[in-house]
Design a protein around this motif. Structure first.
Motif, PDB file in Angstrom:
ATOM      1  N   TYR A  74      41.152  49.863  43.126  1.00  0.00           N
ATOM      2  CA  TYR A  74      41.200  48.533  42.512  1.00  0.00           C
ATOM      3  C   TYR A  74      39.831  48.134  41.982  1.00  0.00           C
ATOM      4  O   TYR A  74      39.021  47.518  42.673  1.00  0.00           O
ATOM      5  CB  TYR A  74      41.729  47.506  43.525  1.00  0.00           C
ATOM      6  CG  TYR A  74      43.130  47.849  43.973  1.00  0.00           C
ATOM      7  CD1 TYR A  74      44.225  47.646  43.132  1.00  0.00           C
ATOM      8  CD2 TYR A  74      43.351  48.434  45.212  1.00  0.00           C
ATOM      9  CE1 TYR A  74      45.507  47.996  43.522  1.00  0.00           C
ATOM     10  CE2 TYR A  74      44.635  48.780  45.619  1.00  0.00           C
ATOM     11  CZ  TYR A  74      45.700  48.565  44.763  1.00  0.00           C
ATOM     12  OH  TYR A  74      46.971  48.919  45.151  1.00  0.00           O
ATOM     13  N   ASN A  75      39.587  48.534  40.746  1.00  0.00           N
ATOM     14  CA  ASN A  75      38.338  48.198  40.062  1.00  0.00           C
ATOM     15  C   ASN A  75      38.668  47.385  38.812  1.00  0.00           C
ATOM     16  O   ASN A  75      39.197  47.914  37.833  1.00  0.00           O
ATOM     17  CB  ASN A  75      37.584  49.472  39.679  1.00  0.00           C
ATOM     18  CG  ASN A  75      37.178  50.283  40.886  1.00  0.00           C
ATOM     19  OD1 ASN A  75      36.507  49.784  41.773  1.00  0.00           O
ATOM     20  ND2 ASN A  75      37.600  51.535  40.937  1.00  0.00           N
ATOM     21  N   PHE A  76      38.390  46.088  38.867  1.00  0.00           N
ATOM     22  CA  PHE A  76      38.669  45.232  37.730  1.00  0.00           C
ATOM     23  C   PHE A  76      37.522  45.293  36.721  1.00  0.00           C
ATOM     24  O   PHE A  76      36.435  45.798  37.020  1.00  0.00           O
ATOM     25  CB  PHE A  76      38.897  43.790  38.192  1.00  0.00           C
ATOM     26  CG  PHE A  76      40.125  43.628  39.054  1.00  0.00           C
ATOM     27  CD1 PHE A  76      41.394  43.634  38.502  1.00  0.00           C
ATOM     28  CD2 PHE A  76      40.014  43.500  40.431  1.00  0.00           C
ATOM     29  CE1 PHE A  76      42.523  43.498  39.295  1.00  0.00           C
ATOM     30  CE2 PHE A  76      41.134  43.363  41.231  1.00  0.00           C
ATOM     31  CZ  PHE A  76      42.399  43.365  40.666  1.00  0.00           C
ATOM     32  N   SER A  77      37.760  44.773  35.552  1.00  0.00           N
ATOM     33  CA  SER A  77      36.776  44.796  34.474  1.00  0.00           C
ATOM     34  C   SER A  77      35.500  44.053  34.866  1.00  0.00           C
ATOM     35  O   SER A  77      35.521  43.103  35.653  1.00  0.00           O
ATOM     36  CB  SER A  77      37.380  44.153  33.217  1.00  0.00           C
ATOM     37  OG  SER A  77      36.390  43.838  32.283  1.00  0.00           O
ATOM     38  N   PHE A  78      34.368  44.508  34.305  1.00  0.00           N
ATOM     39  CA  PHE A  78      33.103  43.800  34.505  1.00  0.00           C
ATOM     40  C   PHE A  78      33.193  42.359  34.008  1.00  0.00           C
ATOM     41  O   PHE A  78      32.447  41.491  34.453  1.00  0.00           O
ATOM     42  CB  PHE A  78      31.971  44.517  33.762  1.00  0.00           C
ATOM     43  CG  PHE A  78      31.554  45.808  34.409  1.00  0.00           C
ATOM     44  CD1 PHE A  78      30.981  45.816  35.673  1.00  0.00           C
ATOM     45  CD2 PHE A  78      31.733  47.016  33.761  1.00  0.00           C
ATOM     46  CE1 PHE A  78      30.588  47.005  36.276  1.00  0.00           C
ATOM     47  CE2 PHE A  78      31.349  48.210  34.353  1.00  0.00           C
ATOM     48  CZ  PHE A  78      30.773  48.200  35.620  1.00  0.00           C
TER      49      PHE A  78
END
Length: 421
Positions: A74-78
């Motif tokens: 779970y890596n969301f946008s910067f």
């Protein structure tokens, strides 16, 4: 957007003793389900599908694999404020103990929440299988000007004694609550439910352990260190003091609290039209994206089988079973009513063909039924494992029998010719 005013807290639970040995080396939310997912993927996916993207996962036991899974998944946008953070129990100057209950876990984590802006807190369990639109629950919470909302599920009398049961007025405001009532008092606790629920004799409203709290109320409630649990203390004590709303849910929901319910939930995925639909494109279940080859199946009769990626299967037949990632099953083996979690890695061809070791996966000419095979199991050739109610509960170094289900432990090695059942 109202979603920007919500933070979700996913409760990882305690030691998960009822799911032992699956929780021997991992926390309950990290237990693999459906061949490729983890339990924690369910509440996180429900949040993402509801456009709620700020989540804390609270846990205190064996959290390393859960941390790794969430970090890799779970890596969301910067350019997004979204996050999924694991908060393990920690000693601080004000808190020197483990989490004592669900409310205490939230209390000890409040300093992390308070660094964010929010108006509502959505509290979820990490060991339930369901799909829910939290936006609808949130909208009704706000429209009714409730202080607390509780998701409720109509259940039958035989299930009601295992839940917190409540009653409501005509406006769905909860007026009374009883925790795990005795069967003798149930007639007094029936509720008005839909005709469909009445036809199934599901006349009692059970708490699903899914809550929405208004920010200021939660802050106030968390000031009392003597209340450590939501279901047993905070919810009953709040009724008739503040407005507590029932949000009635009638979809599929199951609490994966023990080996039997875990087994049934996974095997249920093999039904022609499963109650929990993994193929719903509008409500996807998210998990770690793995770069795995397609599964290769040779000479195998498949009947109601769910096969994950990266498998090499030469079995005679697989019936009503879930086969997890990187699984290997040898020639002439017969698998039925089994959940095989698969492996974390592939062995080399030399290792597989080495007669002095038992290779990962299931060997040749095996018969396995009513079993759960945890990750990285090595099952030799000519092994017979037949679970069923005829077996007594038992535990050894390599397996556990509970309610007729044989659980082969993670990394266990079962020698050639082993027989059970």
């Amino acid at each position: 957007m109202i979603n920007d005013k919500v933070i979700s807290i996913i409760l990882g639970g305690g030691q998960g003793s009822r799911l032992y040995p699956l929780t021997e080396s991992r926390s309950k939310p990290a237990v693999p389900i459906a061949g490729k997912y983890r339990l924690v993927d369910i509440p996180i996916s429900n949040c993402i599908n509801s456009d709620i993207k700020r989540m804390f996962v609270l846990t205190q036991f064996n959290s390393a694999s859960l941390n790794q899974h969430i970090k890799n998944t779970y890596n969301f946008s910067f350019f997004s404020s979204g996050f999924v953070d694991v908060l393990a129990a920690e000693q601080t100057p004000n808190n020197k103990t483990w989490f004592q209950g669900t409310a205490d876990a939230v209390r000890q984590s409040m300093h992390h929440l308070m660094s964010h802006n929010f108006d509502y807190v959505l509290i979820l369990s990490g060991d339930q299988l369901y799909k829910m639109d939290f936006n609808d629950m949130l909208e009704k919470h706000i429209k009714s000007k409730a202080s607390i909302s509780i998701a409720t599920l109509p259940v039958a009398a035989k299930e009601a004694t295992s839940f917190g049961i409540l009653k409501t007025n005509d406006e769905n405001v909860i007026t009374s609550f009883i925790e795990k009532p005795d069967a003798s008092v149930l007639p007094e606790w029936s509720s008005d439910v839909s005709d469909e629920m009445k036809a199934q004799n599901r006349n009692y409203l059970a708490s699903m352990g899914i809550y929405i709290f208004n920010r200021e109320l939660l802050i106030e409630l968390m000031k009392n260190p003597d209340t450590i649990d939501f279901g047993n203390e905070i919810i009953p004590q709040s009724i008739n003091k503040v407005k507590v709303l029932s949000y009635q849910f009638e979809g599929y929901w199951t609490d994966i609290g023990n080996i039997d319910s875990f087994f049934e939930a996974n095997i249920g995925l093999t039904d022609d039209i499963p109650q929990f639909d993994l193929y719903d494109r509008d409500n996807s279940v998210y998990t770690r994206a793995r770069i795995l080859p397609t599964s290769k199946i040779s000479g195998t009769r498949l009947e109601k089988a769910v096969i994950a990626e990266g498998c090499i299967i030469n079995a005679e037949s697989i019936t009503k079973s879930v086969i997890g990632i990187r699984s290997r099953i040898g020639d002439e083996s017969v698998i039925s009513n089994t959940y095989m979690m698969g492996s974390d890695y592939y062995q080399t061809l030399d290792e597989i063909e080495n007669d002095t070791i038992v290779a990962k996966g299931i060997g040749k000419r095996c018969h396995i039924s009513y079993a759960i095979l945890d990750k990285n199991c090595s099952i030799g050739n000519n092994v017979i494992i037949k679970g069923g109610k005829h077996l007594k509960d038992e535990e050894t170094d390599n397996y556990l029998i509970k309610d007729g289900i044989v659980v082969i432990k993670k990394n266990a090695v079962i020698p050639n010719g082993f027989q059970l059942g």
